[in-house]
Scaffold this active site. Structure first.
Site, PDB file in Angstrom:
ATOM      1  N   LYS A  80     -49.403-101.003  43.910  1.00 25.42           N
ATOM      2  CA  LYS A  80     -49.142-102.294  44.547  1.00 25.42           C
ATOM      3  C   LYS A  80     -50.197-103.288  44.117  1.00 25.42           C
ATOM      4  O   LYS A  80     -51.330-102.905  43.813  1.00 25.42           O
ATOM      5  CB  LYS A  80     -49.193-102.155  46.073  1.00 25.42           C
ATOM      6  CG  LYS A  80     -48.424-103.223  46.799  1.00 25.42           C
ATOM      7  CD  LYS A  80     -46.950-102.892  46.777  1.00 25.42           C
ATOM      8  CE  LYS A  80     -46.134-103.792  47.642  1.00 25.42           C
ATOM      9  NZ  LYS A  80     -44.854-103.129  47.937  1.00 25.42           N
TER      10      LYS A  80
ATOM     11  N   SER B  48     -35.002-101.621  40.589  1.00 24.91           N
ATOM     12  CA  SER B  48     -36.056-101.879  39.598  1.00 24.91           C
ATOM     13  C   SER B  48     -36.045-100.784  38.529  1.00 24.91           C
ATOM     14  O   SER B  48     -36.235-101.050  37.337  1.00 24.91           O
ATOM     15  CB  SER B  48     -37.432-101.884  40.257  1.00 24.91           C
ATOM     16  OG  SER B  48     -37.727-103.155  40.793  1.00 24.91           O
TER      17      SER B  48
ATOM     18  N   ASP C 212     -35.901 -90.371  44.522  1.00 17.94           N
ATOM     19  CA  ASP C 212     -35.868 -89.793  43.175  1.00 17.94           C
ATOM     20  C   ASP C 212     -35.954 -90.845  42.075  1.00 17.94           C
ATOM     21  O   ASP C 212     -35.201 -90.804  41.094  1.00 17.94           O
ATOM     22  CB  ASP C 212     -34.608 -88.925  42.994  1.00 17.94           C
ATOM     23  CG  ASP C 212     -34.644 -87.710  43.902  1.00 17.94           C
ATOM     24  OD1 ASP C 212     -35.714 -87.097  44.036  1.00 17.94           O
ATOM     25  OD2 ASP C 212     -33.603 -87.390  44.512  1.00 17.94           O
TER      26      ASP C 212
HETATM   27  N1  GLU Z   1     -41.962-104.668  46.520  1.00 17.69           N
HETATM   28  C1  GLU Z   1     -40.831-103.810  46.681  1.00 17.69           C
HETATM   29  C2  GLU Z   1     -41.180-102.627  47.564  1.00 17.69           C
HETATM   30  O1  GLU Z   1     -42.052-102.699  48.398  1.00 17.69           O
HETATM   31  C3  GLU Z   1     -40.210-103.421  45.345  1.00 17.69           C
HETATM   32  C4  GLU Z   1     -41.074-102.649  44.413  1.00 17.69           C
HETATM   33  C5  GLU Z   1     -40.483-102.457  43.016  1.00 17.69           C
HETATM   34  O2  GLU Z   1     -39.339-102.824  42.795  1.00 17.69           O
HETATM   35  O3  GLU Z   1     -41.203-101.931  42.175  1.00 17.69           O
HETATM   36  O4  GLU Z   1     -40.541-101.614  47.526  1.00 17.69           O
END
Ligand code: GLU
Length: 473
Positions: free
Chosen positions: A108, A364, A101
């Site tokens: 990416k 994040s 959620d």
């Molecule tokens: N790279 C991380 C992932 O694969 C974090 C992505 C993020 O925090 O936006 O979930």
């Protein structure tokens, strides 16, 4: 990276799981197709001065789904980066955000370089140029697309991205929300660095709290005393090991690219890292046995196996040799579809990446909220909460004629700091999301495993958004 270890490329493997779950959701095919496909793929090539010459750098940003904005996902630096890999990872981000959620679409990025081959200032130049390319094409911004760290990147790269974006963003008050995973003193948030590893720990702990499920696996409940093997000692692997160790689990095996080590009596993660810093390798750690090739670490006797590095490390060739009862996917895509089916038939519980490593993107999200609200979490209410609790304790003391010791008052009446709120938000997210997936798994005979349940849950949530948008009547 397309892999010789499977007949499916990484992107095809994500689609394979999607296609298994999609019919269970009963949404119209057109809607399912729209959820599955990547919406926008940006492949770029740009020159960067390296030494006396210029090098052409290849890079990508894929926005998989814009059903919610911004899109969100890390940026990886690896020589194996290609369009298939970045697209697979972007798709996983869409499903990941839906499962926990987090109100974002999936994206990416990747730069096809081996960071080890570049100096810090060269990496900085590459990162800044990549960011400028994203700005040029409107592929970055707090309301558009928000990168974060991934394999081969960390706080340092996020700070460079922020600074480049700020330089080009001409006074946008919310510009700090253009990237997450920033250093805390540069608009980051306390608790982001360890968030993925802590989420991995919370997720596995939650699964192991269920007596019925553990009985089926022949395990007692709880992580304390359980034997854990971790492959990959980057940010995610290190913090996963640390939190398991703190909870009383025994780390019996650790693997890195130079080799692996094994000690059935336990390895101290901090000591191993110290040894690696001093000698340049985890090998020859006192009391431990060296294991080569490093992949063999996956086959060690243990209760919980945590692949925390890259994709496709558990495949048709070694899935039959895995001795763990629980495989916790801290990395993205560490298990190929063939291995997934073999392990399910062998009764191994696989806790899927799109749920288990979602702690990173969850925090994040908190960081992005902090950036948009321009205030540290806890700043407004910490003192108020503290004095309200102190007042209650004083009142109780008066009514009971007993005194609470000062150190107890300090503990009980403490107002929450940012780190307390971040961790409690993360724990709530990992616990609640696991229960949603488990219920789908246990209540529907067609749902074979937790991964299919996670996909069913994600597809339903994204579909709901599209239906609410009125695009699909
Ligand atoms: N790279 C991380 C992932 O694969 C974090 C992505 C993020 O925090 O936006 O979930």
């Amino acid at each position: 990276m397309s892999t010789a270890k499977s007949k499916y490329s990484f992107h095809q493997s994500v689609d394979y799981y999607f296609d298994k779950a999609a019919p269970i959701t009963k949404h119209p095919q057109g809607l399912l197709d729209q959820i599955k496909v990547p919406n926008a793929v940006y492949q770029m090539r740009f020159p960067v001065k390296i030494g006396n010459d210029y090098q052409v750098i290849e890079a990508f940003r894929v926005q998989h789904s814009q059903h919610r904005l911004p899109t969100k996902g890390g940026i990886r630096y690896s020589i194996h980066v290609d369009q298939d890999e970045v697209t697979a990872l972007a798709a996983l981000m869409t499903y990941k955000c839906a499962i926990v959620d987090v109100p974002f679409g999936g994206a990416k990025g990747g730069i096809k370089i081996s960071p080890r081959n570049y100096s810090t200032s060269q990496l900085q130049r590459i990162t800044r140029r990549y960011t400028a390319e994203l700005v040029k094409k409107n592929f970055i911004g707090p309301g558009i697309d928000v990168p974060a760290p991934d394999y081969g990147t960390g706080e340092r790269e996020m700070a460079w991205i922020l600074d480049t974006y700020l330089t080009l963003s001409k006074g946008d008050i919310d510009a700090y929300g253009c990237v997450t995973g920033k250093p805390v003193n540069q608009h980051g948030i306390n608790g982001r660095k360890e968030a993925t590893g802590l989420g991995v720990y919370y997720g596995i702990r939650e699964a192991m709290d269920n007596a019925e499920d553990m009985k089926q696996l022949g395990l007692s409940t709880g992580v304390e005393g359980k034997r854990v093997v971790i492959q990959g000692l980057g940010n995610v692997g290190y913090y996963s090991a640390k939190f398991f160790q703190e909870a009383g689990a025994i780390i019996v095996g650790l693997g890195e690219y130079e080799g692996a080590i094994h000690n059935p009596k336990g390895l101290d993660i901090e000591q191993v890292l110290k040894h690696r810093k001093e000698t340049g390798s985890i090998l020859d750690f006192p009391g431990a046995k060296n294991i080569k090739p490093t992949e063999k670490v996956l086959e060690l006797a243990c209760d919980i196996l945590i692949p925390a590095a890259i994709e496709s490390v558990i495949h048709e060739g070694n899935a039959g040799q895995i001795k763990a009862k629980i495989v916790g996917e801290a990395a993205n895509g560490p298990v190929t579809p063939e291995a997934n089916e073999i392990m399910r038939e062998r009764g191994i519980m696989v806790i899927p990446d799109m749920y288990l490593n979602a702690g990173g993107v969850t925090v994040s999200y908190f960081e992005w909220l902090k950036n948009l609200s321009h205030i540290r979490f806890g700043r407004m209410q910490k003192r108020f909460d503290q004095s309200a609790s102190e007042g209650m304790i004083k009142m109780m003391e008066k009514l009971t004629n007993k005194q609470v010791p000062a150190e107890e008052i300090a503990k009980l009446a403490r107002g929450a700091d940012e780190i307390d709120l971040v961790r409690s938000g993360l724990e709530e997210t990992m616990v609640g999301s696991y229960q949603q997936i488990r219920e789908i798994w246990r209540k529907n005979k067609k749902v074979e495993d937790l991964r299919t349940a996670a996909f069913v849950n994600a597809i339903n949530k994204v579909a709901m958004d599209y239906l609410a948008l009125g695009i699909f009547p």
